[in-house]
Scaffold this active site. Structure first.
Site, PDB file in Angstrom:
ATOM      1  CE  LYS A  28      -3.040   0.402   3.601  1.00  0.00           C
ATOM      2  NZ  LYS A  28      -1.371   1.548   4.379  1.00  0.00           N
TER       3      LYS A  28
ATOM      4  CB  THR B 207       4.914  -0.334  -2.460  1.00  0.00           C
ATOM      5  OG1 THR B 207       5.861  -0.588  -1.274  1.00  0.00           O
ATOM      6  CG2 THR B 207       5.809  -0.122  -3.314  1.00  0.00           C
TER       7      THR B 207
ATOM      8  NE  ARG C 293      -0.621   5.034   8.542  1.00  0.00           N
ATOM      9  CZ  ARG C 293      -0.725   3.452   8.705  1.00  0.00           C
ATOM     10  NH1 ARG C 293      -1.179   3.819  10.099  1.00  0.00           N
ATOM     11  NH2 ARG C 293      -0.715   2.691   7.762  1.00  0.00           N
TER      12      ARG C 293
ATOM     13  CE  LYS D 198       2.044  -2.831   7.728  1.00  0.00           C
ATOM     14  NZ  LYS D 198       3.129  -0.945   7.781  1.00  0.00           N
TER      15      LYS D 198
ATOM     16  CB  ALA E 289      -5.494   1.329  10.786  1.00  0.00           C
TER      17      ALA E 289
ATOM     18  CG  PHE F  23      -3.605  -2.641   9.051  1.00  0.00           C
ATOM     19  CD1 PHE F  23      -2.615  -3.364   8.625  1.00  0.00           C
ATOM     20  CD2 PHE F  23      -3.544  -2.421  10.273  1.00  0.00           C
ATOM     21  CE1 PHE F  23      -1.220  -3.762   9.684  1.00  0.00           C
ATOM     22  CE2 PHE F  23      -2.785  -2.293  11.489  1.00  0.00           C
ATOM     23  CZ  PHE F  23      -1.240  -2.717  10.920  1.00  0.00           C
TER      24      PHE F  23
ATOM     25  CG  PHE G 139       4.649  -9.426  -5.605  1.00  0.00           C
ATOM     26  CD1 PHE G 139       5.669  -9.746  -4.933  1.00  0.00           C
ATOM     27  CD2 PHE G 139       3.130  -8.364  -5.286  1.00  0.00           C
ATOM     28  CE1 PHE G 139       5.506  -8.965  -3.090  1.00  0.00           C
ATOM     29  CE2 PHE G 139       3.596  -7.998  -4.384  1.00  0.00           C
ATOM     30  CZ  PHE G 139       4.618  -7.852  -3.151  1.00  0.00           C
TER      31      PHE G 139
ATOM     32  CD1 TRP H 158       8.832  -3.283  -4.533  1.00  0.00           C
ATOM     33  CD2 TRP H 158       8.921  -4.986  -6.040  1.00  0.00           C
ATOM     34  NE1 TRP H 158       9.739  -4.435  -3.555  1.00  0.00           N
ATOM     35  CE2 TRP H 158      10.128  -5.037  -4.901  1.00  0.00           C
ATOM     36  CE3 TRP H 158       9.486  -4.979  -6.744  1.00  0.00           C
ATOM     37  CZ2 TRP H 158      10.628  -6.077  -4.726  1.00  0.00           C
ATOM     38  CZ3 TRP H 158      10.347  -6.509  -6.528  1.00  0.00           C
ATOM     39  CH2 TRP H 158      11.303  -6.807  -6.326  1.00  0.00           C
TER      40      TRP H 158
END
Length: 556
Positions: free
Chosen positions: A71, A73, A94, A105, A273, A301, A382, A410
């Site tokens: 998210k 990224t 954030r 994480k 969140a 999230f 990906f 990415w």
């Protein structure tokens, strides 16, 4: 592919004065924190109050999985892509918490070629905001216990203190403690506990405050506990607001950094969140709106948590109205929702992918149908994704009239997000019927039920007896008209993390209700959610190191 930290460290950053200048920021508003970080004076908002606002683009995601969704990224890459198509854009994110950084994480500075830098600083101490928030939180705790020790003029019942201490670390050992031991000189023995800093009400207050005066007013309203006469006791009654605001005066100023492609980025505030409201500061978002035509921001999230709170709490309080929403998904994460183990996610599995798609479609449906906002699905590609899998996601989305764009930020940076950027620009001109998921004048129970049924798709809610008693007291004290902040697992629409996909036939259980009077919302704790996480069996901290030159490795 190089690691995130290798890519970040090999990037030649521009001096932060150059970044400020490119954003149209006058030097009089800039306070330097070295060559690549700066604080921005909040008086800028007063000086620019009559200028037009840019459009806000909210980036959210499907329910998170161990496979990762990307998210942040996507948020960073989309901002870079908008800049590549000659749009005046800023990104507003954030601040990462040290809990996830050292836990499971990892950091929150993006990934691959879509990152904000200096990555190591942002993920660690940054400009000290987290420490200031923790200090203000713990000053209030110290003044509270000292008041009791020095005669307890306010008749505070030590058994009904609701204010906890905090530390920005996953430390389960501190969830429930007994302190004040060692005899009368060391305080009154009582049960106590710690929250992680990003769950502190001080964090929420900082992120929702309009200015320093609003900050002090909100701090004064914090309820720290109840008296023997069942009356709420506030931070204002302890005369703590001035000193706390003094600790927070610099933390209140948004932080300016840059992306790998030198797009200006505000990073400010970081409430979780799943246990808080999950959005960066109102002040940083408003600053970005005054300085750019497009502001790309994120909510924590999945959309059931971060986006719901962004829309129902942050937008309600600030008057901000999003122009478009991006819902991030990956083939890998959707296969996980379809029942595939993490180790097997690299293998093509169209059946599992199709089984996991309802999670994505339910999130998108909430954004468009519940909140009335135009949305696009960003498929974060990906290397292991097959053409058949990507086509299946695109086809299923389009069958239901859902906009979809492939994102390759990415691996390619802004260049890989141009099609997404063009779609977002188009959506920003679409009709916008933004509305909240509940009316603020509904009762506390009705508001919780509205979120549970409209956003989570629960059959109903179950308010346990202890929470029902708290609910009655909160309404009696006049807090019934506040928004609701539901603390819930991020892994499922339900309060059971094992129910993946788009579960049906469940009941949301509310076990605890408390008011965050300074922040201006009621927190409803559901399921087994905790406000102090713990470290995993193999924490990320074990892989982080620094060499003799001061170069850090192992961050991600």
């Amino acid at each position: 592919m190089k690691s995130d930290i290798q890519i970040a460290q090999e990037t030649e950053m521009r001096n932060i004065n150059e970044i400020a200048n490119s954003a149209g920021l006058d030097s009089k508003y800039i306070e330097l924190y070295g060559n690549y970080k700066a604080k921005v004076d909040y008086n800028l908002l007063e000086d620019k109050k009559d200028e037009a606002d840019g459009k806000v683009i909210l980036v959210t995601a499907i329910s998170p999985t161990p496979a990762g969704e990307g998210k942040t990224t996507t948020t960073v890459g989309l901002a870079d892509a908008l800049r590549k198509i000659d749009k005046n854009v800023l990104v507003a994110l954030r601040e990462p918490s040290l809990g996830p950084v050292f836990g499971v994480k990892g950091g929150a500075a993006g990934g691959g070629y879509a990152q904000v830098v200096p990555m190591e600083d942002i993920n660690l101490h940054f400009t000290g905001d987290m420490h200031a928030i923790g200090a203000a939180n713990n000053l209030l705790a110290a003044m509270l216990d000292n008041h009791i020790q020095q005669g307890n003029e306010l008749k505070i019942d030590p058994r009904r203190i609701t204010w906890k201490r905090c530390v920005d670390m996953n430390d389960r050992q501190l969830r429930f403690i007994t302190d004040g031991l060692g005899g009368k000189p060391n305080g009154m023995p009582r049960e106590d506990g710690f929250d992680i800093t990003v769950a502190s009400e001080i964090m929420a207050i900082l992120c929702l405050s309009d200015d320093i005066e609003d900050l002090k007013k909100r701090i004064s309203s914090i309820i720290v506990g109840y008296s023997y006469d069942d009356e709420p006791v506030t931070a204002g009654q302890l005369n703590a607001q001035g000193a706390m605001a003094a600790l927070l005066k610099d933390a209140l100023k948004p932080n300016l950094v840059q992306t790998l492609e030198h797009t200006p980025a505000f990073i400010h505030g970081g409430p979780f969140a799943n246990i808080a409201h999950g959005c960066n500061s109102v002040m940083a978002t408003r600053m970005a709106m005054k300085m750019a035509d497009y502001v790309v921001t994120e909510a924590g999230f999945g959309a059931d948590l971060g986006a719901e709170k962004f829309l129902d709490i942050k937008c309600r309080m600030s008057g901000i109205k999003p122009s478009a929403v991006v819902v991030v998904a990956t083939v890998r994460a959707l296969k996980h929702h379809g029942g595939v183990a993490k180790a097997d996610l690299g293998t093509e599995n169209l059946k599992a992918l199709e089984k996991g798609l309802p999670n994505l479609l339910q999130h998108v449906g909430n954004i468009t149908n519940v909140y009335g906002l135009p949305a696009v699905v960003a498929i974060n590609r990906f290397p292991t994704d097959t053409e058949n899998e990507l086509k299946l996601v695109e086809d299923k989305c389009r069958e239901l009239g859902v906009n979809v764009a492939l994102s390759e930020v990415w691996g390619k940076g802004g260049e890989g997000g141009i099609s997404l950027a063009e779609e977002v620009v188009r959506l920003c001109e679409e009709p916008n019927d933004f509305r909240f998921s509940y009316d603020i004048d509904m009762s506390i129970e009705e508001k919780i039920r509205a979120i549970a049924q409209k956003v989570y798709h629960a059959d109903d809610i179950n308010i346990l007896p202890a929470a029902a008693k708290q609910l009655a007291q909160l309404e009696k004290l006049g807090f019934g008209k506040l928004p609701i902040c539901i603390a819930k697992t991020q892994y499922s629409f339900s309060d059971d993390p094992s129910l993946l996909g788009a579960p049906e036939g469940f009941v949301l259980t509310v076990r605890n209700l408390k008011v965050s009077a300074g922040a201006g919302f009621i927190v409803a704790l559901t399921g087994d959610i905790m406000t102090m996480p713990g470290l995993p069996k193999r924490p990320a901290a074990e892989k982080i190191d620094v060499d003799r030159t001061g170069k850090i490795s192992g961050l991600f």
